[in-house]
Scaffold this motif. Sequence first.
Motif, PDB file in Angstrom:
ATOM      1  N   UNK A   2       0.833  -1.200   0.000  1.00  0.00           N
ATOM      2  CA  UNK A   2       0.000   0.000   0.000  1.00  0.00           C
ATOM      3  C   UNK A   2       0.869   1.253   0.000  1.00  0.00           C
ATOM      4  N   UNK A   3       1.900   1.273   0.840  1.00  0.00           N
ATOM      5  CA  UNK A   3       2.789   2.438   0.874  1.00  0.00           C
ATOM      6  C   UNK A   3       3.443   2.649  -0.488  1.00  0.00           C
ATOM      7  N   UNK A   4       3.959   1.571  -1.080  1.00  0.00           N
ATOM      8  CA  UNK A   4       4.616   1.682  -2.374  1.00  0.00           C
ATOM      9  C   UNK A   4       3.695   2.178  -3.462  1.00  0.00           C
ATOM     10  N   UNK A   5       2.442   1.794  -3.413  1.00  0.00           N
ATOM     11  CA  UNK A   5       1.450   2.235  -4.398  1.00  0.00           C
ATOM     12  C   UNK A   5       1.082   3.695  -4.193  1.00  0.00           C
ATOM     13  N   UNK A   6       0.666   4.027  -2.990  1.00  0.00           N
ATOM     14  CA  UNK A   6       0.090   5.349  -2.730  1.00  0.00           C
ATOM     15  C   UNK A   6       1.163   6.433  -2.631  1.00  0.00           C
ATOM     16  N   UNK A   7       2.404   6.045  -2.442  1.00  0.00           N
ATOM     17  CA  UNK A   7       3.495   7.006  -2.479  1.00  0.00           C
ATOM     18  C   UNK A   7       3.408   7.857  -3.741  1.00  0.00           C
ATOM     19  N   UNK A   8       3.114   7.220  -4.866  1.00  0.00           N
ATOM     20  CA  UNK A   8       2.963   7.945  -6.131  1.00  0.00           C
ATOM     21  C   UNK A   8       1.513   8.291  -6.431  1.00  0.00           C
ATOM     22  N   UNK A   9       0.620   7.315  -6.291  1.00  0.00           N
ATOM     23  CA  UNK A   9      -0.770   7.523  -6.725  1.00  0.00           C
ATOM     24  C   UNK A   9      -1.515   8.514  -5.844  1.00  0.00           C
ATOM     25  N   UNK A  10      -1.035   8.725  -4.617  1.00  0.00           N
ATOM     26  CA  UNK A  10      -1.730   9.615  -3.683  1.00  0.00           C
ATOM     27  C   UNK A  10      -1.364  11.072  -3.795  1.00  0.00           C
ATOM     28  N   UNK A  11      -0.500  11.419  -4.773  1.00  0.00           N
ATOM     29  CA  UNK A  11      -0.104  12.815  -4.916  1.00  0.00           C
ATOM     30  C   UNK A  11       0.892  13.240  -3.857  1.00  0.00           C
ATOM     31  N   UNK A  12       1.203  14.544  -3.847  1.00  0.00           N
ATOM     32  CA  UNK A  12       2.154  15.082  -2.881  1.00  0.00           C
ATOM     33  C   UNK A  12       1.507  16.231  -2.114  1.00  0.00           C
ATOM     34  N   UNK A  69      -3.051  14.308  -6.644  1.00  0.00           N
ATOM     35  CA  UNK A  69      -2.792  13.245  -7.609  1.00  0.00           C
ATOM     36  C   UNK A  69      -3.199  13.631  -9.023  1.00  0.00           C
ATOM     37  N   UNK A  70      -4.375  14.215  -9.187  1.00  0.00           N
ATOM     38  CA  UNK A  70      -4.850  14.571 -10.522  1.00  0.00           C
ATOM     39  C   UNK A  70      -3.954  15.625 -11.166  1.00  0.00           C
ATOM     40  N   UNK A  71      -3.541  16.611 -10.391  1.00  0.00           N
ATOM     41  CA  UNK A  71      -2.666  17.649 -10.931  1.00  0.00           C
ATOM     42  C   UNK A  71      -1.316  17.073 -11.335  1.00  0.00           C
ATOM     43  N   UNK A  93       9.359  15.569  -4.700  1.00  0.00           N
ATOM     44  CA  UNK A  93       8.148  15.731  -3.890  1.00  0.00           C
ATOM     45  C   UNK A  93       7.581  14.364  -3.503  1.00  0.00           C
ATOM     46  N   UNK A  94       7.504  13.465  -4.476  1.00  0.00           N
ATOM     47  CA  UNK A  94       6.992  12.117  -4.198  1.00  0.00           C
ATOM     48  C   UNK A  94       7.870  11.434  -3.162  1.00  0.00           C
ATOM     49  N   UNK A  95       9.159  11.607  -3.287  1.00  0.00           N
ATOM     50  CA  UNK A  95      10.098  10.970  -2.385  1.00  0.00           C
ATOM     51  C   UNK A  95      10.041  11.558  -0.976  1.00  0.00           C
ATOM     52  N   UNK A  96       9.904  12.881  -0.892  1.00  0.00           N
ATOM     53  CA  UNK A  96      10.030  13.569   0.396  1.00  0.00           C
ATOM     54  C   UNK A  96       8.704  13.931   1.075  1.00  0.00           C
TER      55      UNK A  96
END
Length: 508
Positions: free
Chosen positions: A115-125, A130-132, A173-176
């Motif tokens: 879940x963390x690996x997925x939402x790290x990117x899919x959940x936006x920053x 996410x949509x932006x 941003x995704x990383x941090x």
Amino acid sequence: MKVFRSIGARRSPHQFAAQPRRDRRWRWLAIALLVGVLVLGVRQPAVADTPRHYTELQLPPPPEVKLPDYDRFQLPNGLTVYLVEDHELPLVGGRAIVRTGSRWEPEDLAGLADVVGDVLRSGGTQQHDAATLDQLLEDRAASIESGIGIASGSVSFSALSEDLESVFGWFTEVLRSPAFAPEKIALAKTQLRGNIARRNDDPDSIASREFDKLLYGANSPYARTVEYATLDRIDRPAVESFYRRYFVPQNIILGISGDFDRTAMRRLIEARLGDWQPGPNRENPLPAVSQVQTSGVFVVDRPQLTQSSVVLGHLGGLVSNTDYPAMAVLNDVLNGFGGRLFNELRSRQGLAYSVYGYWSPNYDFPGTFQAGGQTRSEGTVPLIQGLKAEIAKVRSQPISNQELNFAKESALNSFIFNFADPSQTLGRLMTYDYYGYPSDFIFRYQKAVQATTIEDVQRAAQTYLKPDQLVTLVVGNQKSIQPPLNQLGQPVTALDVAIPGVPTGRNS
């Protein structure tokens, strides 16, 4: 299971009207195609020659594996960086390897790392929802992906070189500062529930999953499965806690290759990641590994099947093992077209549709030796007996010079494909760094394979193939397996693969 997320927002036709950045990418593609047509157009027709047997073909020696010119440095916060310039195309790609993995998630929260690996990117920053973020990346034909596997996590990006500064900024941003949007966490859990519901659909998947449980143990982080109950316990605080524990700069190796100036790239990295404060240094001991089942025959009865998926084996070893090169050569003696298992069990005896046998080590925890294949139900016992016979034979009798030379060539030639371009070589360097292997491990392995002898292969086979520890698993229609599995001379144990938490009648 590693889960990756990338851009994928749908777009209506009118959104494609004015896309100068995309047009530039299409122009590059058109130029590349034109060059290809011109090159092919000037080639001379092939001159007919007398057909020759494949054994008479003279092939050039394989290309030499060379390390690209690269920089390696470390930021004051502990983040390690590799840079490789490659100006062949106007593209840049990067990947951050993160010292994390599902092997460190709590047992009662199995699925948390997914879940963390997925939402790290899919959940936006925290800066872009996410949509932006999807739209910004799509407008530039760029991508950012993330995922967490058993032993590591990763966040990666790709972009046109002219968009590097913007895309790298969103990547950091995704990383941090991921947002972990609650609705995206819910979506990721729904998708994992779908995976659970379908996990018994494919016999080979059942065989792989249950075999790992037999060797490592059902509760081992190297074999346990995500269940509905463990997913239900995962919430946003658990996701954020897991992220904060492992996503700190001293746990990260960042590698970037492509069309950039390394001095300018270093300044950009320092500007975006240099002020990231290190987290506490935590001990993350590796889970203990020992073989749970050391013998026996196990069966998953699937009455609807007309064939069996067979796998037998035991725990293996590490890539760092000094006999890894010799075992790699042995793998090529056994496998593939011209390999012993194919020639004997598939071609001569007709016992299998597919057949294999591999000693597959891991970098920092024991891998496995597995042999198996697919066969008709009545061929199940003969296939198992045939696999065991071939394992015994390669331990007791030296291989031939022809087998040795063919296997060494196969091992060396296939190894070269891991270094087809600078980015692949960089990835290998980063992997060695992550697991604490020497940077010249590439060349040590090559030289060791070249030096492998017949005696080395037989000694390694006698040491690492262990007939007395073989565990056998069959997924098939037990009533149709004739002769029956008890003819193998070992107790036969039925395995229940019903999915916990599903109403009766929906476990199949």
